[in-house]
Design a protein around this motif. Structure first.
Motif, short mmCIF file in Angstrom:
data_model
loop_
_atom_site.label_atom_id
_atom_site.label_comp_id
_atom_site.label_asym_id
_atom_site.label_seq_id
_atom_site.Cartn_x
_atom_site.Cartn_y
_atom_site.Cartn_z
N ALA A 58 0.84 -1.21 0.00
CA ALA A 58 0.00 0.00 0.00
C ALA A 58 0.87 1.26 0.00
O ALA A 58 0.59 2.21 -0.73
CB ALA A 58 -0.94 0.00 1.21
N ASP A 59 1.92 1.25 0.82
CA ASP A 59 2.85 2.39 0.86
C ASP A 59 3.50 2.61 -0.50
O ASP A 59 3.65 3.75 -0.96
CB ASP A 59 3.93 2.17 1.91
N GLU A 60 3.92 1.53 -1.15
CA GLU A 60 4.56 1.65 -2.46
C GLU A 60 3.61 2.24 -3.50
O GLU A 60 4.02 3.09 -4.30
CB GLU A 60 5.04 0.27 -2.95
N GLU A 61 2.37 1.82 -3.47
CA GLU A 61 1.40 2.34 -4.44
C GLU A 61 1.18 3.84 -4.22
O GLU A 61 1.05 4.61 -5.18
CB GLU A 61 0.07 1.59 -4.36
N ARG A 62 1.15 4.26 -2.97
CA ARG A 62 1.02 5.70 -2.69
C ARG A 62 2.25 6.44 -3.20
O ARG A 62 2.14 7.54 -3.76
CB ARG A 62 0.82 5.97 -1.20
N GLU A 63 3.43 5.87 -3.01
CA GLU A 63 4.65 6.49 -3.55
C GLU A 63 4.57 6.61 -5.07
O GLU A 63 5.00 7.63 -5.63
CB GLU A 63 5.88 5.68 -3.15
N HIS A 64 4.03 5.59 -5.72
CA HIS A 64 3.88 5.64 -7.18
C HIS A 64 2.94 6.77 -7.58
O HIS A 64 3.20 7.49 -8.55
CB HIS A 64 3.34 4.31 -7.72
N MET A 65 1.85 6.94 -6.82
CA MET A 65 0.92 8.02 -7.08
C MET A 65 1.62 9.37 -6.92
O MET A 65 1.48 10.26 -7.76
CB MET A 65 -0.28 7.95 -6.13
N MET A 66 2.38 9.51 -5.86
CA MET A 66 3.05 10.78 -5.60
C MET A 66 4.12 11.09 -6.64
O MET A 66 4.38 12.26 -6.95
CB MET A 66 3.64 10.79 -4.19
N LYS A 67 4.75 10.07 -7.18
CA LYS A 67 5.74 10.28 -8.23
C LYS A 67 5.06 10.89 -9.47
O LYS A 67 5.60 11.80 -10.10
CB LYS A 67 6.42 8.95 -8.57
N ILE A 68 3.87 10.41 -9.79
CA ILE A 68 3.11 10.98 -10.91
C ILE A 68 2.67 12.40 -10.56
O ILE A 68 2.78 13.31 -11.39
CB ILE A 68 1.89 10.11 -11.27
N PHE A 69 2.19 12.60 -9.34
CA PHE A 69 1.78 13.93 -8.88
C PHE A 69 2.93 14.92 -9.07
O PHE A 69 2.75 16.00 -9.64
CB PHE A 69 1.38 13.85 -7.40
N ASN A 70 4.10 14.55 -8.61
CA ASN A 70 5.27 15.43 -8.73
C ASN A 70 5.63 15.68 -10.19
O ASN A 70 6.00 16.81 -10.55
CB ASN A 70 6.46 14.84 -7.98
N TYR A 71 5.55 14.68 -11.02
CA TYR A 71 5.87 14.86 -12.43
C TYR A 71 4.94 15.89 -13.06
O TYR A 71 5.39 16.81 -13.77
CB TYR A 71 5.77 13.52 -13.18
N ILE A 72 3.64 15.74 -12.81
CA ILE A 72 2.67 16.67 -13.39
C ILE A 72 2.94 18.10 -12.91
O ILE A 72 3.00 19.04 -13.70
CB ILE A 72 1.22 16.26 -13.04
N THR A 73 3.10 18.25 -11.59
CA THR A 73 3.27 19.61 -11.05
C THR A 73 4.58 20.23 -11.50
O THR A 73 4.62 21.42 -11.83
CB THR A 73 3.16 19.63 -9.52
N HIS A 74 5.65 19.45 -11.56
CA HIS A 74 6.94 19.98 -11.99
C HIS A 74 6.94 20.33 -13.48
O HIS A 74 7.73 21.18 -13.91
CB HIS A 74 8.06 19.01 -11.66
N ALA A 75 6.06 19.68 -14.24
CA ALA A 75 5.94 19.99 -15.67
C ALA A 75 5.02 21.18 -15.91
O ALA A 75 4.80 21.57 -17.05
CB ALA A 75 5.43 18.77 -16.42
N GLY A 76 4.48 21.75 -14.83
CA GLY A 76 3.61 22.91 -14.98
C GLY A 76 2.15 22.57 -15.15
O GLY A 76 1.33 23.43 -15.44
N GLY A 77 1.81 21.30 -14.98
CA GLY A 77 0.42 20.87 -15.13
C GLY A 77 -0.33 20.94 -13.81
O GLY A 77 0.21 21.36 -12.78
N LEU A 78 -1.57 20.51 -13.86
CA LEU A 78 -2.42 20.50 -12.67
C LEU A 78 -2.70 19.06 -12.28
O LEU A 78 -3.44 18.35 -12.97
CB LEU A 78 -3.74 21.24 -12.93
N ALA A 79 -2.11 18.63 -11.19
CA ALA A 79 -2.37 17.29 -10.65
C ALA A 79 -3.65 17.36 -9.83
O ALA A 79 -3.85 18.29 -9.06
CB ALA A 79 -1.20 16.84 -9.79
N VAL A 80 -4.49 16.35 -10.01
CA VAL A 80 -5.77 16.31 -9.31
C VAL A 80 -5.71 15.23 -8.25
O VAL A 80 -5.46 14.06 -8.54
CB VAL A 80 -6.92 16.01 -10.30
N SER A 81 -5.94 15.64 -7.00
CA SER A 81 -5.93 14.68 -5.89
C SER A 81 -7.09 13.72 -6.06
O SER A 81 -8.25 14.13 -6.13
CB SER A 81 -6.06 15.42 -4.55
N PRO A 82 -6.80 12.41 -6.17
CA PRO A 82 -7.86 11.45 -6.46
C PRO A 82 -8.70 11.07 -5.24
O PRO A 82 -8.23 11.12 -4.11
CB PRO A 82 -7.10 10.23 -6.97
N GLU A 83 -9.94 10.71 -5.51
CA GLU A 83 -10.80 10.16 -4.48
C GLU A 83 -10.74 8.63 -4.58
O GLU A 83 -10.54 8.09 -5.67
CB GLU A 83 -12.25 10.60 -4.72
#
Length: 175
Positions: A58-83
Motif C-alpha cells: 500500500a505504501d509503495e502504491e502511494r509512492e507511485h501516485m506521488m511520483k506521478i503527482f510530482n511529475y505533473i506539477t513539476h511539468a507545470g500541469g495541474l495534478a488532481v488529488s484522487p478520491e
C-alpha cells in the motif's frame, strides 16, 4: 492574462497526457487503499507477515501516485488529488487476495502500456521516458505477485498457513 495562464502556456505537457496521468494517479490511490484493506484483513486473520507485506505494498502504491503527482506539477500541469471509493473489505481467503493482487498488477501494467503508447503517438517522449520506470516496476510487481501465489499453492495446507505467511512477508525483505 493572469500568471497561472502564462505558466500553463509554458509547459510541454499536453492536456491529453495530463488527463491520463491524473487518471493513473486515481488508479494508484485505489490500489493503495485496496492493499491496505487486504493488509487489515490479513492482520485480522492473524496473518501478520502477509498483513505487513500488503501494508508495505500500500505504501509503495502511494509512492507511485506521488511520483506521478510530482511529475505533473513539476511539468507545470495541474495534478488532481484522487478520491478513493468502492474498496473491497471482505475477502474469502488468502489465496483469493493473492489472485486479486496479481490481477490488479496486470491491469496496472496494461494501463502503463496504453499510456506509453499514447505519449509516443502524441510525441511526448519525455513523459514516455518517465513512464518507463513504471513499466520496469510493474514487471517486478507482477513477478512478486505470481511468486506469492506459487508459495501459497506449493505450501497449501491448513497446517502450513503460518509458513506461507512468513514466506510472503520475507519477499519484501528481498527487495
Amino acid at each position: 492574462m493572469n500568471s497561472t495562464s502564462i505558466l500553463r502556456q509554458k509547459t510541454s505537457l499536453q492536456e491529453s497526457v495530463q488527463e491520463i496521468l491524473n487518471q493513473q494517479m486515481a488508479v494508484e490511490a485505489h490500489s493503495s487503499a485496496l492493499y491496505l484493506s487486504m493488509s487489515a484483513w490479513c492482520y485480522a486473520q492473524g496473518l501478520r507477515g502477509t498483513g505487513e507485506f500488503f501494508r508495505k505494498q500500500a505504501d509503495e502504491e502511494r509512492e507511485h501516485m506521488m511520483k506521478i503527482f510530482n511529475y505533473i506539477t513539476h511539468a507545470g500541469g495541474l495534478a488532481v488529488s484522487p478520491e478513493t471509493s468502492n474498496i473491497e473489505r471482505n475477502f474469502t481467503d488468502l489465496r483469493s487476495i493473492l489472485v486479486m493482487s496479481l490481477e490488479q498488477e496486470i491491469q496496472i501494467t496494461e494501463n502503463f502500456n496504453k499510456m506509453t503508447e499514447h505519449c509516443q503517438k502524441a510525441r511526448d517522449y519525455q513523459t514516455a521516458r518517465f513512464l518507463q520506470w513504471y513499466l520496469d516496476e510493474q514487471y517486478e510487481e507482477e513477478k512478486q505477485a505470481r511468486r506469492c501465489i506459487e508459495i501459497f499453492d506449493q505450501m497449501n495446507s491448513k497446517d502450513a498457513i503460518f509458513d506461507i505467511d512468513r514466506e510472503i512477508h520475507d519477499l519484501k525483505k528481498k527487495d
